[in-house]
Scaffold this motif. Sequence first.
Motif, short mmCIF file in Angstrom:
data_model
loop_
_atom_site.label_atom_id
_atom_site.label_comp_id
_atom_site.label_asym_id
_atom_site.label_seq_id
_atom_site.Cartn_x
_atom_site.Cartn_y
_atom_site.Cartn_z
N ALA A 93 0.99 -4.78 2.03
CA ALA A 93 1.40 -4.16 0.77
C ALA A 93 0.51 -2.96 0.45
O ALA A 93 0.93 -2.04 -0.25
N PHE A 94 -0.71 -2.98 0.96
CA PHE A 94 -1.64 -1.91 0.66
C PHE A 94 -1.38 -0.67 1.52
O PHE A 94 -1.86 0.42 1.21
N MET A 95 -0.59 -0.83 2.59
CA MET A 95 -0.41 0.29 3.52
C MET A 95 0.47 1.39 2.96
O MET A 95 0.43 2.51 3.43
N ARG A 96 1.35 1.07 1.98
CA ARG A 96 2.16 2.12 1.37
C ARG A 96 1.26 3.01 0.51
O ARG A 96 0.21 2.58 0.06
N ASP A 97 1.76 4.21 0.25
CA ASP A 97 1.00 5.09 -0.63
C ASP A 97 1.37 4.81 -2.07
O ASP A 97 2.55 4.74 -2.41
N PHE A 98 0.38 4.60 -2.89
CA PHE A 98 0.65 4.46 -4.32
C PHE A 98 -0.58 4.90 -5.08
O PHE A 98 -1.69 4.90 -4.53
N PRO A 99 -0.39 5.31 -6.34
CA PRO A 99 -1.54 5.83 -7.08
C PRO A 99 -2.57 4.74 -7.37
O PRO A 99 -2.21 3.57 -7.56
N GLY A 100 -3.84 5.10 -7.38
CA GLY A 100 -4.91 4.19 -7.76
C GLY A 100 -5.36 3.24 -6.67
O GLY A 100 -5.94 2.21 -6.95
N LYS A 101 -5.07 3.61 -5.40
CA LYS A 101 -5.42 2.71 -4.30
C LYS A 101 -6.91 2.37 -4.28
O LYS A 101 -7.30 1.21 -4.19
N ALA A 102 -7.74 3.42 -4.37
CA ALA A 102 -9.19 3.20 -4.28
C ALA A 102 -9.67 2.28 -5.39
O ALA A 102 -10.50 1.39 -5.17
N PHE A 103 -9.10 2.48 -6.57
CA PHE A 103 -9.50 1.68 -7.72
C PHE A 103 -9.17 0.20 -7.49
O PHE A 103 -10.01 -0.68 -7.65
N PHE A 104 -7.91 -0.07 -7.06
CA PHE A 104 -7.50 -1.46 -6.83
C PHE A 104 -8.34 -2.11 -5.74
O PHE A 104 -8.70 -3.27 -5.81
N ARG A 105 -8.63 -1.31 -4.72
CA ARG A 105 -9.42 -1.82 -3.62
C ARG A 105 -10.81 -2.24 -4.10
O ARG A 105 -11.33 -3.29 -3.74
N THR A 106 -11.40 -1.41 -4.97
CA THR A 106 -12.72 -1.71 -5.51
C THR A 106 -12.70 -3.04 -6.28
O THR A 106 -13.56 -3.90 -6.09
N ILE A 107 -11.68 -3.18 -7.14
CA ILE A 107 -11.59 -4.41 -7.92
C ILE A 107 -11.45 -5.61 -7.00
O ILE A 107 -12.05 -6.66 -7.21
N HIS A 108 -10.65 -5.42 -5.95
CA HIS A 108 -10.39 -6.51 -5.02
C HIS A 108 -11.66 -6.96 -4.30
O HIS A 108 -11.80 -8.11 -3.92
N THR A 109 -12.61 -6.04 -4.09
CA THR A 109 -13.86 -6.37 -3.39
C THR A 109 -14.81 -7.18 -4.27
O THR A 109 -15.71 -7.84 -3.76
N LEU A 110 -14.60 -7.11 -5.57
CA LEU A 110 -15.58 -7.67 -6.50
C LEU A 110 -15.98 -9.13 -6.24
O LEU A 110 -17.17 -9.44 -6.21
N PRO A 111 -15.02 -10.06 -6.03
CA PRO A 111 -15.45 -11.46 -5.87
C PRO A 111 -16.39 -11.67 -4.69
O PRO A 111 -17.19 -12.61 -4.68
N LEU A 170 -11.84 -10.72 1.54
CA LEU A 170 -12.48 -10.41 2.83
C LEU A 170 -11.42 -10.25 3.91
O LEU A 170 -11.46 -9.30 4.70
N VAL A 171 -10.45 -11.17 3.93
CA VAL A 171 -9.38 -11.09 4.93
C VAL A 171 -8.56 -9.83 4.69
O VAL A 171 -8.29 -9.06 5.62
N THR A 172 -8.17 -9.60 3.44
CA THR A 172 -7.36 -8.42 3.13
C THR A 172 -8.05 -7.14 3.58
O THR A 172 -7.47 -6.32 4.30
N LEU A 173 -9.31 -6.98 3.20
CA LEU A 173 -9.99 -5.72 3.47
C LEU A 173 -10.23 -5.52 4.95
O LEU A 173 -10.11 -4.40 5.46
N SER A 174 -10.54 -6.60 5.69
CA SER A 174 -10.74 -6.37 7.12
C SER A 174 -9.42 -6.09 7.81
O SER A 174 -9.37 -5.30 8.75
N LEU A 175 -8.33 -6.71 7.32
CA LEU A 175 -7.03 -6.40 7.93
C LEU A 175 -6.57 -4.99 7.56
O LEU A 175 -5.94 -4.32 8.38
N ILE A 176 -6.89 -4.55 6.35
CA ILE A 176 -6.57 -3.16 5.99
C ILE A 176 -7.28 -2.22 6.96
O ILE A 176 -6.67 -1.30 7.51
N ALA A 177 -8.57 -2.50 7.19
CA ALA A 177 -9.33 -1.66 8.11
C ALA A 177 -8.67 -1.64 9.48
O ALA A 177 -8.59 -0.60 10.14
N ALA A 178 -8.19 -2.81 9.92
CA ALA A 178 -7.55 -2.88 11.25
C ALA A 178 -6.23 -2.14 11.25
O ALA A 178 -5.92 -1.40 12.18
N LEU A 179 -5.43 -2.32 10.19
CA LEU A 179 -4.09 -1.70 10.15
C LEU A 179 -4.19 -0.18 10.06
O LEU A 179 -3.39 0.54 10.67
#
Lengths: 293, 63, 279
Positions: A93-111, A170-179
């Motif tokens: 879902a993160f691979m599409r372009d949409f506004p605020g990607k960096a922001f959402f990604r940051t929040i997602h890293t928080l836990p 952790l899974v999401t972000l490493s898979l984003i990096a891979a994709l």
Amino acid sequence: MRLKRTGFGWLLLSPTLLLLGLFGVFPFLYVVWVSFHEWNPFAANPEKVFNWANNYRALVFDRGFLASLGVTLAFVFFAVSSQVILGYLLAQAFMRDFPGKAFFRTIHTLPLIMAPIIVGSVWKLMTTPSIGIIPYLLRNTVGFDLNIGTSALAAFVITVIMDVWHWTPLVTLSLIAALVSLPPDPFEQAQIDGADRWQIFRHITLPMIAPALIATVFIRLMDAMRTVDEVLMLTGGGPGSATRFLGVHIFKEVFPRTNYGYGSAVSVIVLYLTIVVCWLLYVGLIAPRTTRR
Amino acid sequence: MSEERKPGFLPIETNWFDRLFIAVVLWVALSLFWLRFLEPLGLSVWIAAAISVVLGVWIVRRG
Amino acid sequence: MRSRKTPWLSVALWSLLSFVTLFPIYWMFVISMKAPVELFSTPDILLRSLDWSNYVEVLESPTLRGYMVNSLVISSGNAVLVTALGFLACYALTRYDLPGKESIFFWTITNRMAPPAVFLLPLFLLLTQVYRIGDFSLLDTRIGMILVYCTFNLPFAIWTLRPTLDAIPKELDEAALVDGASAWRVIWDVILPLARPGLAVTLILTWVFAWNEYLLAATLTNFTARTLTTGLSEYVTTTGTAWGIMAAISVFTLIPALIVFSLVQRHIVTGLTFGAVKG
């Protein structure tokens, strides 16, 4: 000259080897040695007495330990599989372009940076009846009475949800990096050839993200197997033995009793299980890569 | 010495330490299984140890 | 493709996800800001008033202040020690022709993988019975905790520093050595300045791991070296109803992690996967 340089290398390495030896290897050897002894300092005979494999003999019939092992495996299975599935879907879902990607990604890293014990305390505040918002909402909307203090199933499910909340990023972000690093050509070619979504996933995406996926799954497996802090905080292992995972079992049932020999046997077996998984990680992942290099 | 590699029956490339490790892992697994299920039937755990040693030697030599 | 509509679906999805991520943390702040009386009425999502009494109580408790100091001393001491030793070890492993260095690399990581629960008993026994000089034992001392935390932080430091040191060309050290610099000078004057960003990330992440640790601190300390995380659990077990205090201690424990988060956000995933994933 060359010999001297090697010697200097060992000198640089020596404090590390010494510390890891004193606080890693030696405790391991020591716990194996103690596990073959009868040793309870507060029993009639406070001395260590060699007793062959009697501790292990007791261990394989210990209901509490076996229950704990079963609960741990169930927890690891449910937590890690939901994290991987959810993580993959979110990464896609993160691979599409949409506004605020960096922001959402940051929040997602928080836990990821939160102390496990704080995660436990956060979820305790969320789910304890009388104070938490979740039981309140469930009672007032669907009339379901959620009580992690009395319902074994509820406690187990909430621990899984807590772990999913904590570690899916952790899974999401490493898979984003891979994709992100995948080349686009095979996908375009497959679309031209008329492959459907499942075929593309099965034959192109999956093999290409496999290294990152395996690495993440193994790290998650290892971490899930030793989950202690957050569960201690959330449920304390209860109710009954519903969430008494192996680490919690050692902390609450084994360590406070002064039966050191038996406690060592429990520790050795828990370590044994972890080492086997860890070795599989090495064989499946790191060894092929270093030999290729 | 750890670098000698030869094709063995194990599906992965191993050196002598890996094979020794596999042997020990199998020994522990077999012993625990034996203590749980076979020793109550009257079979001594030493039988498990003997099997494991034979298996271990075979793995280390031929793996 | 459906490029006109999809972005908003994605935004909605990720907004929902961010809400799920943030709400539990927000709820903790809400609880920490409530007076005990308010807590037992119906749960209220909004913050109606700011009540700082829980925070004041935490800060005025000499015990908890002591725990905070212990946490700071232990995690800072451990982070500095581990980064320094990890840097030297990683330098040796990447530059020198040591026999079996890949095995040593792998062996260090096994220390990190081992479950801390397994080490409770042996470390407790060793600290009380074996690692002692006369009457001085490492149990319940800050220095003891600093050393114990090396077991999992030192391998982490070595593994996170490895890419940094691999990226510094070996020709640099060799050129400096040919110029007549001593091996120590090479490390200090050539390598250290270049490795500084990697060292900073390592220092920060190991600091936060030590700060977050609970299990070993709970078993290997009794009173003098207790950390803030153990203080948190003490409040839950002894006075089960002090929810506000518990939330306030949690917030205090969380704040440094949040600061760290803002500093090294991009490196967290790489760190947590031991460099297997380049975030």
